[in-house]
Motif scaffolding. Structure first.
Motif, PDB file in Angstrom:
ATOM      1  N   ARG A 737     -15.571  19.168  -6.944  1.00 53.52           N
ATOM      2  CA  ARG A 737     -16.343  19.448  -8.163  1.00 53.52           C
ATOM      3  C   ARG A 737     -16.870  20.876  -8.166  1.00 53.52           C
ATOM      4  NH1 ARG A 737     -21.323  19.713  -9.874  1.00 53.52           N
ATOM      5  NH2 ARG A 737     -22.189  19.284  -7.814  1.00 53.52           N
ATOM      6  N   LEU A 738     -17.368  21.342  -7.013  1.00 53.36           N
ATOM      7  CA  LEU A 738     -17.884  22.708  -6.920  1.00 53.36           C
ATOM      8  C   LEU A 738     -16.759  23.725  -7.008  1.00 53.36           C
ATOM      9  CD1 LEU A 738     -20.583  22.174  -4.129  1.00 53.36           C
ATOM     10  CD2 LEU A 738     -20.966  22.470  -6.586  1.00 53.36           C
ATOM     11  N   LEU A 739     -15.594  23.388  -6.426  1.00 55.77           N
ATOM     12  CA  LEU A 739     -14.453  24.311  -6.502  1.00 55.77           C
ATOM     13  C   LEU A 739     -14.001  24.519  -7.945  1.00 55.77           C
ATOM     14  CD1 LEU A 739     -12.139  23.260  -3.519  1.00 55.77           C
ATOM     15  CD2 LEU A 739     -13.445  25.380  -3.768  1.00 55.77           C
ATOM     16  N   ARG A 740     -14.070  23.470  -8.743  1.00 55.23           N
ATOM     17  CA  ARG A 740     -13.613  23.577 -10.123  1.00 55.23           C
ATOM     18  C   ARG A 740     -14.571  24.414 -10.987  1.00 55.23           C
ATOM     19  NH1 ARG A 740      -8.830  23.068  -8.724  1.00 55.23           N
ATOM     20  NH2 ARG A 740      -7.876  20.992  -8.629  1.00 55.23           N
ATOM     21  N   GLU A 741     -15.772  24.638 -10.500  1.00 56.71           N
ATOM     22  CA  GLU A 741     -16.749  25.398 -11.280  1.00 56.71           C
ATOM     23  C   GLU A 741     -16.603  26.905 -11.065  1.00 56.71           C
ATOM     24  OE1 GLU A 741     -20.557  23.889 -10.223  1.00 56.71           O
ATOM     25  OE2 GLU A 741     -20.269  21.948 -11.232  1.00 56.71           O
ATOM     26  N   LYS A 742     -16.337  27.330  -9.824  1.00 56.41           N
ATOM     27  CA  LYS A 742     -16.221  28.769  -9.559  1.00 56.41           C
ATOM     28  C   LYS A 742     -15.473  28.989  -8.243  1.00 56.41           C
ATOM     29  CE  LYS A 742     -20.760  28.915  -7.309  1.00 56.41           C
ATOM     30  NZ  LYS A 742     -22.088  29.576  -7.256  1.00 56.41           N
ATOM     31  N   GLY A 743     -15.062  30.214  -8.015  1.00 55.76           N
ATOM     32  CA  GLY A 743     -14.376  30.557  -6.774  1.00 55.76           C
ATOM     33  C   GLY A 743     -12.932  30.929  -7.018  1.00 55.76           C
ATOM     34  N   LYS A 744     -12.197  31.080  -5.933  1.00 55.99           N
ATOM     35  CA  LYS A 744     -10.811  31.537  -6.008  1.00 55.99           C
ATOM     36  C   LYS A 744      -9.822  30.407  -6.266  1.00 55.99           C
ATOM     37  CE  LYS A 744     -11.354  35.553  -2.956  1.00 55.99           C
ATOM     38  NZ  LYS A 744     -10.958  36.535  -4.011  1.00 55.99           N
ATOM     39  N   ASN A 745     -10.274  29.147  -6.248  1.00 53.42           N
ATOM     40  CA  ASN A 745      -9.341  28.035  -6.353  1.00 53.42           C
ATOM     41  C   ASN A 745      -9.726  27.068  -7.470  1.00 53.42           C
ATOM     42  OD1 ASN A 745      -7.461  28.296  -3.825  1.00 53.42           O
ATOM     43  ND2 ASN A 745      -9.550  28.672  -3.060  1.00 53.42           N
ATOM     44  N   THR A 746     -10.205  27.588  -8.589  1.00 54.01           N
ATOM     45  CA  THR A 746     -10.613  26.720  -9.697  1.00 54.01           C
ATOM     46  C   THR A 746      -9.433  25.937 -10.272  1.00 54.01           C
ATOM     47  OG1 THR A 746     -10.361  28.590 -11.208  1.00 54.01           O
ATOM     48  CG2 THR A 746     -12.573  28.164 -10.335  1.00 54.01           C
ATOM     49  N   SER A 747      -8.202  26.507 -10.164  1.00 50.24           N
ATOM     50  CA  SER A 747      -7.037  25.816 -10.720  1.00 50.24           C
ATOM     51  C   SER A 747      -6.029  25.414  -9.649  1.00 50.24           C
ATOM     52  CB  SER A 747      -6.339  26.700 -11.753  1.00 50.24           C
ATOM     53  OG  SER A 747      -5.929  27.928 -11.157  1.00 50.24           O
ATOM     54  N   THR A 748      -6.390  25.592  -8.387  1.00 54.11           N
ATOM     55  CA  THR A 748      -5.480  25.224  -7.306  1.00 54.11           C
ATOM     56  C   THR A 748      -5.353  23.716  -7.218  1.00 54.11           C
ATOM     57  OG1 THR A 748      -6.093  27.204  -6.055  1.00 54.11           O
ATOM     58  CG2 THR A 748      -5.089  25.383  -4.825  1.00 54.11           C
ATOM     59  N   PRO A 749      -4.132  23.178  -7.077  1.00 53.67           N
ATOM     60  CA  PRO A 749      -3.972  21.725  -6.944  1.00 53.67           C
ATOM     61  C   PRO A 749      -4.729  21.210  -5.717  1.00 53.67           C
ATOM     62  CG  PRO A 749      -1.862  22.744  -7.399  1.00 53.67           C
ATOM     63  CD  PRO A 749      -2.815  23.859  -7.127  1.00 53.67           C
ATOM     64  N   VAL A 750      -5.515  20.134  -5.934  1.00 54.90           N
ATOM     65  CA  VAL A 750      -6.248  19.475  -4.849  1.00 54.90           C
ATOM     66  C   VAL A 750      -5.750  18.032  -4.776  1.00 54.90           C
ATOM     67  CG1 VAL A 750      -8.490  18.747  -3.966  1.00 54.90           C
ATOM     68  CG2 VAL A 750      -8.265  20.934  -5.205  1.00 54.90           C
ATOM     69  N   ILE A 751      -5.294  17.651  -3.599  1.00 62.35           N
ATOM     70  CA  ILE A 751      -4.761  16.295  -3.414  1.00 62.35           C
ATOM     71  C   ILE A 751      -5.632  15.578  -2.393  1.00 62.35           C
ATOM     72  CG2 ILE A 751      -2.781  14.945  -2.654  1.00 62.35           C
ATOM     73  CD1 ILE A 751      -0.991  17.206  -3.549  1.00 62.35           C
ATOM     74  N   ALA A 752      -6.115  14.403  -2.794  1.00 65.47           N
ATOM     75  CA  ALA A 752      -6.906  13.587  -1.874  1.00 65.47           C
ATOM     76  C   ALA A 752      -5.989  13.009  -0.809  1.00 65.47           C
ATOM     77  CB  ALA A 752      -7.611  12.473  -2.632  1.00 65.47           C
ATOM     78  N   MET A 753      -6.379  13.186   0.438  1.00 62.71           N
ATOM     79  CA  MET A 753      -5.652  12.582   1.560  1.00 62.71           C
ATOM     80  C   MET A 753      -6.676  11.732   2.298  1.00 62.71           C
ATOM     81  SD  MET A 753      -3.426  14.474   4.577  1.00 62.71           S
ATOM     82  CE  MET A 753      -4.871  15.170   5.394  1.00 62.71           C
ATOM     83  N   THR A 754      -6.709  10.418   1.957  1.00 63.86           N
ATOM     84  CA  THR A 754      -7.862   9.610   2.338  1.00 63.86           C
ATOM     85  C   THR A 754      -7.471   8.169   2.612  1.00 63.86           C
ATOM     86  OG1 THR A 754     -10.018   8.814   1.557  1.00 63.86           O
ATOM     87  CG2 THR A 754      -8.326   9.175  -0.101  1.00 63.86           C
TER      88      THR A 754
END
Length: 800
Positions: A737-754
């Protein structure tokens, strides 16, 4: 005593309590007063003589006909005029005194009364069908005045035109006017109180029935209505306030109808008022049948009533007796079982039953007519309404307690189910984490150089891991079904492709055992339907896999058929094998959880018995059923049917049902050169991910907790981020959630591995902006496919 008063106050509405208290007092006082003050003369009917004449428009003095009269007591009802001749010489009425000739009101079309005085004067009355109400007195009596003269009344002649039965008059009296007025006063008071109290009770219960909607309330309101109708007609209230509105025959028809309705509604109320489970279905059917028969007798009496209706009258009285026997039998049985409702019903019903018994005995000429016979039934009915109303209030209180108890049990069951689901979810997570290490490391080890024995060990580890993973998934599926949390998909798909995909998946296992796996008649399936292809595939895989597992030699054959009607597509499927088969006892427990046909099967073939239980639940959720046909040693055939919706959108794409071979765009080699951040707190899982990424040439960075993952993702650009959900410092959802708000990876694919694999967990992943989900434990091909699916097209093309 105080407790009893408190119970009465809670059971009876406040505005009715004064009416009830006054009613109860009057019910006991009025009959006693009537009996004490209004018995001025004996019943003259037994000593009456009789003769017959033709009908005439007008009758002169019929005193001369007394020379032809008969006094043998054999008077009969006839279609012509029947005359009763009564001599008053032995009664010796007083001269210069007003008298009343009173008689029990009867169903006749015409009544002619002639009062002959000693001086030759005749006081005559000729009463038509609509004129009886002008002579109405109290109860079922009509009165004819014998005005005072210097001479006394010597003889009375009463002529009946078309009487239904002479004996139904029961009573003829010649009484002083002052004494009869006392009886009328008490009668008006009694009938008025009875009718008023029951009418108030009727409206009160109608209001309750409209809110609470209990069946017994509806039957009780119908029962009260029948009582009110009976009292208003049989005891002359309608005749008094609306004289001439109805003929005496019509009023008596309503009276008989109300008695029939009273019997029917009373028996229906008995069946619905008893606590559930105490009254058998056989007794309920019998009680309802008697009630319907009683109502039918009343209607027959009304339709066929006439001078010939003595037989119907006898049947009506006999049906009353049968009804009493049935009620007594039911109450005896239910009271023995501890029914409180039956006790209230018995006490309340016994009061009007006494009045009914008196009327039956009077109808059979066992006892004479009397004030107790006359008022016994309405008195009992009035008291019955009081007692049954208290019983209904008690029954409602009992039902509320039962509902509260059921609600509490439901809440406890839901809490237990939730606790079980939470426990299973937590245990699933805790088991899946080390399972991922077992599956992952065994996969990695199988790619290294091993001798034959080591390779055998690794293969056994992989097989055991697959079995354990299947068990975990089955337990979670069963838990979801039991908690009503499993929802079926509603998408367009090709059923043929689903069957073909199952064939592709299980063909290698069948070939390994030397079996023939055949899928027949797939062309009979519709090209597209709407439903859940995943769950259909799960059912098929389970059934076909079982058939393969329990068959050593021969074939496994899957046959399908489909029909379409009324907007529903029904698919029928059979899975037949030539395996070990089962006996009837084994088949009976086959679809229960944790049960197999034979416990020795578990030791020989393995398995938990969950698969078929899940299949049964899924099939029933799809509106179908599942069953088995089998004989020991001759194999088994499992059948199931499911209901689906026809697909009407021709242009819509179908959900893929069959695994496709990897294309160039999904080749794991296209992952080469990607920079991937792996946020994982488990050391072994980090090692497995590193080895798998290293195998395809990806560069991996690692973060051991959520805060470290956020720091690295905020400062370094990545092509892909693998994110565990449960980590120290900060969980994976918050990091994303924080990554999607700001930073260098706002649009980088994030995959849950859980290891969090529930539908709710997956939904939360996508809600915070994740692009995919990998469930632990996972196979390398599943791992690579998830990365390729989640990776953006632009990133892959840039790295190509």
């Amino acid at each position: 005593m105080g407790a009893q008063r408190h119970g009465f106050n809670r059971s009876v509405p406040a505005f009715l309590r004064p009416v009830f208290m006054c009613l109860i007092f009057s019910l006991f006082a009025a009959p006693h007063t009537a009996a004490q003050d209004a018995e001025p003369s004996p019943n003259l009917l037994p000593g009456a003589c009789y003769f017959y004449t033709d009908r005439q428009d007008q009758f002169p003095s019929m005193l001369s006909m007394t020379a032809e009269q008969s006094c043998d007591g054999g008077v009969e009802a006839r279609p012509d005029m029947v005359w009763l001749s009564i001599s008053l010489r032995e009664l010796s009425p007083d001269a210069k005194t007003d008298y009343q000739l009173v008689m029990f009101r009867h169903w006749v079309e015409r009544l002619v009364v002639q009062l002959h005085y000693a001086d030759g004067h005749m006081q005559a009355y000729d009463v038509g069908a609509r004129e009886f109400d002008d002579f109405w007195s109290v109860g079922n009596f009509i009165k004819f005045a014998a005005p005072a003269r210097d001479a006394r009344v010597d003889h009375v002649l009463v002529g009946f035109q078309n009487p239904s039965s002479i004996k139904l008059f029961r009573e003829i009296r010649f009484t002083k006017d002052t004494q009869w007025q006392k009886k009328e006063l008490n009668g008006h008071l009694l009938v008025g109180l009875i009718a008023g109290a029951i009418i108030a009770m009727l409206f009160y219960n109608i209001s309750l029935a409209a809110v609470l909607r209990f069946d017994f309330h509806l039957h009780y309101c119908l029962f009260l209505f029948s009582i009110i109708t009976y009292i208003l007609t049989a005891y002359g209230v309608v005749a008094h306030y609306f004289p001439g509105a109805l003929t005496v025959g019509q009023q008596m028809n309503i009276t008989i109808f109300s008695l029939g309705l009273n019997g029917l509604s009373g028996l229906l109320f008995l069946c619905s008022f008893m606590e559930k489970g105490l009254l058998s279905e056989r007794w309920m059917r019998l009680a309802k049948a008697v009630g319907v028969a009683f109502m039918a007798c009343a209607l027959l009496y009304i339709s066929a009533r006439g001078w010939h209706s003595d037989t119907i009258d006898l049947v009506f009285n006999l049906m009353s007796g049968v009804g009493l026997v049935v009620i007594v039998s039911i109450l005896t049985s239910t009271i023995r079982k501890g029914s409180r409702a039956a006790i209230y019903y018995a006490i309340g019903w016994a009061l009007p039953v006494l009045g009914v018994c008196l009327r039956i005995l009077r109808g059979l000429d066992v006892i004479p007519h009397s004030p107790l016979v006359e008022y016994g039934m309405p008195i009992g009915m009035a008291l019955e309404t009081v007692i049954l109303s208290i019983g209904i209030a008690n029954r409602i209180s009992q039902i509320r307690k039962e509902r509260d108890s059921a609600r509490l049990l439901t809440e406890q069951a839901n809490a237990a189910s939730k606790a079980k689901s939470d426990f299973l979810a937590r245990m699933s997570h805790e088991i899946r984490t080390p399972m991922n290490a077992i599956v992952g490391l065994s996969e990695l080890m199988s790619t290294t150089k091993l001798n034959a024995q080591q390779q055998n060990y690794v293969q056994n580890i992989q097989v055991s891991g697959d079995i354990l993973l299947t068990l975990i998934n089955d337990i979670l599926d069963l838990s979801k079904i039991e908690a009503n949390k499993l929802e079926l998909e509603h998408i367009r798909f090709s059923p043929k492709e689903v069957f073909e995909s199952v064939h592709v998946i299980l063909e290698p296992a069948a070939q390994a055992k030397g079996l023939t796996l055949a899928f027949e008649d797939l062309e009979a399936l519709p090209p597209a339907v709407v439903g859940d292809p995943t769950r259909l595939r799960q059912i098929l895989i389970n059934l076909v896999n079982n058939a393969v597992k329990f068959t050593d030699v021969g074939t496994v054959t899957v046959k399908v058929a489909s029909t379409t009607s009324a907007g529903r597509v029904e698919i029928s499927c059979s899975v037949a094998d030539t395996g070990i088969g089962m006996g009837p006892d084994q088949q009976e427990r086959l679809f229960h959880s944790f049960t197999q046909a034979d416990e020795t099967v578990t030791r020989r073939f393995g398995g938990t018995g969950l698969g078929l239980a899940i299949c049964r639940q899924l099939v029933e959720m799809m509106g179908g059923r599942i069953w088995v046909e089998s004989e020991p040693g001759l194999g088994s055939t499992f059948h199931f049917t499911i209901g689906l919706e026809p697909a009407t959108e021709k242009g819509a794409s179908l959900t893929a049902g069959q695994p496709q071979p990897p294309s160039a765009s999904t080749d794991p080699a296209s992952l080469k050169g990607l920079r991937i951040l792996v946020a994982e707190d488990n050391r072994i899982n980090r090692m497995i991910a590193a080895k798998l990424l290293e195998r395809v040439g990806s560069q991996a960075d690692f973060a051991e907790d959520g805060r470290e993952a956020l720091e690295k993702a905020s400062s370094t650009a990545y092509d892909l981020i693998l994110m565990d959900l449960q980590m120290p410092e900060m969980d994976g959802l918050e990091v994303t959630r924080l990554l999607r708000e700001k930073g260098k990876n706002t649009s980088t694919p994030v995959i849950a591995m859980t290891a969090n694999v529930s539908d709710e967990d997956k939904a939360r992943c996508f809600e915070v902006g994740m692009n995919g989900h990998i469930s632990k434990p996972f196979k390398p091909e599943v791992f690579y496919d998830a990365l390729l699916t989640g990776l953006s097209t632009d990133a892959r093309e840039a790295r190509a």
